[in-house]
Design an enzyme around this catalytic site. Structure first.
Site, PDB file in Angstrom:
ATOM      1  N   GLU A  16       0.821  -1.210   0.000  1.00  0.00           N
ATOM      2  CA  GLU A  16       0.000   0.000   0.000  1.00  0.00           C
ATOM      3  C   GLU A  16       0.855   1.261   0.000  1.00  0.00           C
ATOM      4  O   GLU A  16       0.440   2.327   0.444  1.00  0.00           O
ATOM      5  CB  GLU A  16      -0.942  -0.024   1.203  1.00  0.00           C
ATOM      6  CG  GLU A  16      -1.901  -1.207   1.186  1.00  0.00           C
ATOM      7  CD  GLU A  16      -2.729  -1.318   2.450  1.00  0.00           C
ATOM      8  OE1 GLU A  16      -3.602  -0.472   2.646  1.00  0.00           O
ATOM      9  OE2 GLU A  16      -2.479  -2.240   3.241  1.00  0.00           O
ATOM     10  N   LYS A 133      -6.523 -10.033  11.771  1.00  0.00           N
ATOM     11  CA  LYS A 133      -7.961 -10.286  11.750  1.00  0.00           C
ATOM     12  C   LYS A 133      -8.387 -11.377  12.734  1.00  0.00           C
ATOM     13  O   LYS A 133      -9.512 -11.358  13.232  1.00  0.00           O
ATOM     14  CB  LYS A 133      -8.401 -10.635  10.329  1.00  0.00           C
ATOM     15  CG  LYS A 133      -8.289  -9.481   9.346  1.00  0.00           C
ATOM     16  CD  LYS A 133      -8.719  -9.891   7.945  1.00  0.00           C
ATOM     17  CE  LYS A 133      -8.733  -8.712   6.996  1.00  0.00           C
ATOM     18  NZ  LYS A 133      -7.391  -8.126   6.779  1.00  0.00           N
ATOM     19  N   PHE A 181     -15.218 -16.152   2.161  1.00  0.00           N
ATOM     20  CA  PHE A 181     -14.128 -15.243   1.832  1.00  0.00           C
ATOM     21  C   PHE A 181     -12.849 -15.721   2.518  1.00  0.00           C
ATOM     22  O   PHE A 181     -12.852 -15.981   3.720  1.00  0.00           O
ATOM     23  CB  PHE A 181     -14.443 -13.814   2.275  1.00  0.00           C
ATOM     24  CG  PHE A 181     -15.494 -13.149   1.437  1.00  0.00           C
ATOM     25  CD1 PHE A 181     -15.137 -12.417   0.311  1.00  0.00           C
ATOM     26  CD2 PHE A 181     -16.835 -13.270   1.757  1.00  0.00           C
ATOM     27  CE1 PHE A 181     -16.107 -11.808  -0.468  1.00  0.00           C
ATOM     28  CE2 PHE A 181     -17.813 -12.672   0.976  1.00  0.00           C
ATOM     29  CZ  PHE A 181     -17.445 -11.936  -0.146  1.00  0.00           C
ATOM     30  N   LYS A 183      -9.011 -14.726   3.502  1.00  0.00           N
ATOM     31  CA  LYS A 183      -8.250 -13.488   3.694  1.00  0.00           C
ATOM     32  C   LYS A 183      -6.943 -13.761   4.432  1.00  0.00           C
ATOM     33  O   LYS A 183      -6.939 -14.486   5.427  1.00  0.00           O
ATOM     34  CB  LYS A 183      -9.061 -12.491   4.534  1.00  0.00           C
ATOM     35  CG  LYS A 183     -10.447 -12.171   4.013  1.00  0.00           C
ATOM     36  CD  LYS A 183     -11.182 -11.223   4.959  1.00  0.00           C
ATOM     37  CE  LYS A 183     -12.572 -10.889   4.461  1.00  0.00           C
ATOM     38  NZ  LYS A 183     -13.275  -9.947   5.376  1.00  0.00           N
ATOM     39  N   SER A 189      -6.468  -3.210   2.987  1.00  0.00           N
ATOM     40  CA  SER A 189      -6.967  -2.765   1.685  1.00  0.00           C
ATOM     41  C   SER A 189      -7.358  -3.909   0.761  1.00  0.00           C
ATOM     42  O   SER A 189      -7.173  -3.839  -0.454  1.00  0.00           O
ATOM     43  CB  SER A 189      -5.937  -1.874   0.985  1.00  0.00           C
ATOM     44  OG  SER A 189      -5.835  -0.644   1.639  1.00  0.00           O
ATOM     45  N   GLU A 219     -14.078 -16.605   6.167  1.00  0.00           N
ATOM     46  CA  GLU A 219     -15.332 -16.106   6.734  1.00  0.00           C
ATOM     47  C   GLU A 219     -16.519 -16.528   5.882  1.00  0.00           C
ATOM     48  O   GLU A 219     -16.418 -16.602   4.647  1.00  0.00           O
ATOM     49  CB  GLU A 219     -15.310 -14.577   6.818  1.00  0.00           C
ATOM     50  CG  GLU A 219     -14.204 -14.025   7.680  1.00  0.00           C
ATOM     51  CD  GLU A 219     -14.112 -12.506   7.593  1.00  0.00           C
ATOM     52  OE1 GLU A 219     -13.358 -11.921   8.380  1.00  0.00           O
ATOM     53  OE2 GLU A 219     -14.800 -11.919   6.722  1.00  0.00           O
ATOM     54  N   ALA A 224     -25.643  -8.944   2.399  1.00  0.00           N
ATOM     55  CA  ALA A 224     -25.838  -7.814   3.301  1.00  0.00           C
ATOM     56  C   ALA A 224     -25.384  -6.520   2.649  1.00  0.00           C
ATOM     57  O   ALA A 224     -24.640  -6.527   1.660  1.00  0.00           O
ATOM     58  CB  ALA A 224     -25.061  -8.042   4.599  1.00  0.00           C
ATOM     59  N   ARG A 225     -25.838  -5.422   3.223  1.00  0.00           N
ATOM     60  CA  ARG A 225     -25.351  -4.104   2.840  1.00  0.00           C
ATOM     61  C   ARG A 225     -24.073  -3.818   3.636  1.00  0.00           C
ATOM     62  O   ARG A 225     -23.980  -4.170   4.811  1.00  0.00           O
ATOM     63  CB  ARG A 225     -26.417  -3.047   3.125  1.00  0.00           C
ATOM     64  CG  ARG A 225     -27.654  -3.215   2.266  1.00  0.00           C
ATOM     65  CD  ARG A 225     -28.846  -2.430   2.804  1.00  0.00           C
ATOM     66  NE  ARG A 225     -28.616  -0.981   2.852  1.00  0.00           N
ATOM     67  CZ  ARG A 225     -29.521  -0.106   3.282  1.00  0.00           C
ATOM     68  NH1 ARG A 225     -30.709  -0.525   3.701  1.00  0.00           N
ATOM     69  NH2 ARG A 225     -29.235   1.194   3.297  1.00  0.00           N
ATOM     70  N   GLU A 226     -23.091  -3.200   2.985  1.00  0.00           N
ATOM     71  CA  GLU A 226     -21.831  -2.900   3.656  1.00  0.00           C
ATOM     72  C   GLU A 226     -21.828  -1.441   4.098  1.00  0.00           C
ATOM     73  O   GLU A 226     -21.938  -0.532   3.272  1.00  0.00           O
ATOM     74  CB  GLU A 226     -20.647  -3.197   2.729  1.00  0.00           C
ATOM     75  CG  GLU A 226     -20.559  -4.673   2.353  1.00  0.00           C
ATOM     76  CD  GLU A 226     -19.185  -5.064   1.849  1.00  0.00           C
ATOM     77  OE1 GLU A 226     -18.202  -4.340   2.109  1.00  0.00           O
ATOM     78  OE2 GLU A 226     -19.103  -6.123   1.194  1.00  0.00           O
ATOM     79  N   GLU A 313     -14.829  -5.571  10.546  1.00  0.00           N
ATOM     80  CA  GLU A 313     -13.460  -5.336  10.983  1.00  0.00           C
ATOM     81  C   GLU A 313     -13.263  -3.882  11.379  1.00  0.00           C
ATOM     82  O   GLU A 313     -14.096  -3.019  11.095  1.00  0.00           O
ATOM     83  CB  GLU A 313     -12.465  -5.715   9.897  1.00  0.00           C
ATOM     84  CG  GLU A 313     -12.574  -4.886   8.625  1.00  0.00           C
ATOM     85  CD  GLU A 313     -11.582  -5.333   7.568  1.00  0.00           C
ATOM     86  OE1 GLU A 313     -10.969  -6.407   7.728  1.00  0.00           O
ATOM     87  OE2 GLU A 313     -11.422  -4.601   6.585  1.00  0.00           O
ATOM     88  N   SER A 324     -11.426   8.123   0.108  1.00  0.00           N
ATOM     89  CA  SER A 324     -11.443   7.445   1.406  1.00  0.00           C
ATOM     90  C   SER A 324     -12.682   7.815   2.210  1.00  0.00           C
ATOM     91  O   SER A 324     -13.071   8.989   2.290  1.00  0.00           O
ATOM     92  CB  SER A 324     -10.192   7.802   2.213  1.00  0.00           C
ATOM     93  OG  SER A 324      -9.032   7.337   1.574  1.00  0.00           O
TER      94      SER A 324
END
Length: 357
Positions: A16, A133, A181, A183, A189, A219, A224-226, A313, A324
């Protein structure tokens, strides 16, 4: 009055790096305009991708151009990568803008703590727990915060024993089903994240995630809505309005997150007032559960059909780029970008003050 000299620390040894430069540009600009111009003097400190620390004109040039530098990388030796002491003597407070590993995982926070110079954001504990995480979700579970089902995995389980791997996949499928998912536990990111819908995809995603990190989390997927909520403060933090992210891609991946026009942001999110209140309360609880400080963005899943809210998270060093969410949420909450940066510096200074009875 003498200006407070802020060491804006950016770049770093992570994927990043470029995002860090963009965030640092915005923060440095905010510290040198309006009312902040009379209060602060920016001293840029740049870390190349190879770990070489650059001060003065070299760092300022990267900050101005937005382009990474490789000066000194080719001939760098481990002993050369430590910052020279003289430039540090001029810094009153650090503003670390190092996203990802070696920046928001407690490592740089430990160094800054040893230097005994105040800095913006979470300390070693909050940064480390907020980055990993698996540790993060353990802290959230201890605090009684609702989360989707997950399975923690190690690189050894994926790579070391071919006989173990099929059993591992069986266990994940039984516990979570599809979609899921995969991860890396310690990357930010959305780097290295994959959505899987079959055994073949699961195996490939686990192998890929293991190449990034020795700790992996899988996970359960949820329709769902984020939504996201920003938190600001130290011992008495406050929550911003809630924002929502919608996108066409499979999930909120790196390209979607940092490419203009790839995602739609709705601020404030069109949510029932009671749901908004619950999300704000949970955001503060998550902030306190990991012992965060100063700044954090907390992400949630809202299942509209059932009214359930799942904590996804916390990000203890969210981006400050034009796209952002963190500064945009506070802008919608009545705090301008310049004022937000000023408050973060003041919270960093506050944390360094000696305890009084």
């Amino acid at each position: 009055m003498a200006k407070t000299q802020v060491g804006v620390l950016f770049g770093g040894c992570s994927g990043e790096h470029e995002v860090s430069i963009c965030s640092a540009q915005a923060i440095a600009k905010a510290l040198t305009q309006g009312a902040n111009a009379d209060k602060y003097l920016v001293l840029p400190v740049y870390i190349t991708k190879a770990g070489v620390w650059q001060f003065g004109d070299r760092a300022a040039q990267v900050l101005q151009s937005g382009e990474p530098s490789t000066d000194g990388d080719e001939t760098a030796k481990p002993g050369d990568r430590l910052p020279a002491p003289q430039p540090l003597n001029d810094i009153d407070i650090w503003f670390p803008v190092l996203h990802g590993p070696n920046g928001e995982d407690g490592t740089i926070q430990g160094l800054l703590s040893l230097l005994q110079i105040p800095f913006v954001g979470s300390g070693v504990l909050g940064s480390a727990v907020g980055m990993d995480k698996i540790a993060m979700k353990t802290a959230f579970a201890q605090a009684g915060l609702p989360q989707v089902k997950y399975v923690a995995v190690t690189r050894a389980e994926v790579w070391s024993n071919p006989c173990v791997f099929p059993k591992l996949c069986d266990r994940i499928e039984e516990a979570l089903g599809y979609p899921a998912f995969v991860k890396p536990a310690n990357l930010g990111s959305s780097v290295g994240i994959a959505k899987v819908r079959s055994r073949q995809e699961l195996e490939a995603a686990l192998d890929s995630a293991a190449s990034y990190d020795r700790r992996i989390i899988v996970e359960a997927g949820v329709e769902a809505r984020e939504v996201e909520c920003a938190v600001l403060g130290n011992d008495v933090p406050k929550a911003s309005v809630v924002g929502e992210i919608s996108f066409e891609s499979d999930f909120y991946d790196y390209e979607t997150k940092y490419s203009a026009g790839q995602a739609d942001l709705m601020i404030p999110a069109p949510l029932p007032p009671e749901i908004t209140r619950q999300i704000q309360e949970m955001a503060v609880q998550a902030f306190q559960a990991v012992d965060a400080a100063g700044i954090s963005r907390v992400d949630f899943f809202y299942v509209e059909a059932t009214g359930e809210i799942f904590l996804n998270e916390i990000n203890t060093l969210p981006g400050f780029t034009q796209t952002s969410m963190y500064p945009m949420l506070w802008q919608a909450s009545g705090i301008s970008f310049d004022a937000l940066v000023d408050q973060l510096v003041q919270f960093g200074l506050e944390r360094s003050q000696p305890i009084s009875a």
